[in-house]
Design a protein around this motif. Structure first.
Motif, PDB file in Angstrom:
ATOM      1  N   ASP A   2       1.131  -1.062   0.032  1.00  0.00           N
ATOM      2  CA  ASP A   2       0.131  -0.109   0.070  1.00  0.00           C
ATOM      3  C   ASP A   2       0.761   1.285  -0.039  1.00  0.00           C
ATOM      4  O   ASP A   2       0.507   2.185  -0.669  1.00  0.00           O
ATOM      5  N   SER A  78      -2.833   4.138  -5.824  1.00  0.00           N
ATOM      6  CA  SER A  78      -1.840   2.998  -5.331  1.00  0.00           C
ATOM      7  C   SER A  78      -1.044   2.363  -6.037  1.00  0.00           C
ATOM      8  O   SER A  78      -0.854   2.706  -7.263  1.00  0.00           O
ATOM      9  N   GLU A  80       0.689  -1.419  -6.514  1.00  0.00           N
ATOM     10  CA  GLU A  80       0.598  -2.952  -5.933  1.00  0.00           C
ATOM     11  C   GLU A  80       1.496  -3.811  -6.716  1.00  0.00           C
ATOM     12  O   GLU A  80       1.546  -3.713  -8.110  1.00  0.00           O
TER      13      GLU A  80
END
Length: 101
Positions: A2, A78, A80
């Protein structure tokens, strides 16, 4: 992951891994292999490697060139890691290092 502001050792361990970036303004996501993260500004550097693209589903079949994405931290919603995609080989990452330094 995150939080993409990683400790330098963690950045090094994740170099060559495949990541997906979603933007705050809902633009089209960017995917690529992690080359580096500026530890001060948080700027991401992702690689699009055509030699590895055969294992990555893409809607852009014409992508056959090497690309580097530099993404400012302010634009990122974000960041990821996708472990389902094979990371770049050490040789391919070394080739990128020579191209970009």
């Amino acid at each position: 992951m995150d939080s993409y502001r990683m400790h330098p050792k963690l950045i090094e361990e994740n170099r060559g891994s495949f990541f997906r970036v979603l933007f705050r303004n809902d633009q089209i996501p960017v995917e690529g292999f992690l080359w580096n993260i500026d530890p001060v500004s948080g700027t991401l550097f992702l690689l699009k490697d055509p030699s590895a693209s055969s294992s990555i589903p893409s809607s852009h079949l014409e992508e056959t060139e090497h690309r580097v994405y530099s993404i400012m931290s302010d634009a990122i919603r974000s960041f990821e890691k996708d472990d389902s995609v094979q990371p770049l080989s050490p040789e391919a990452l070394l080739e990128w290092d020579h191209l970009l330094t």
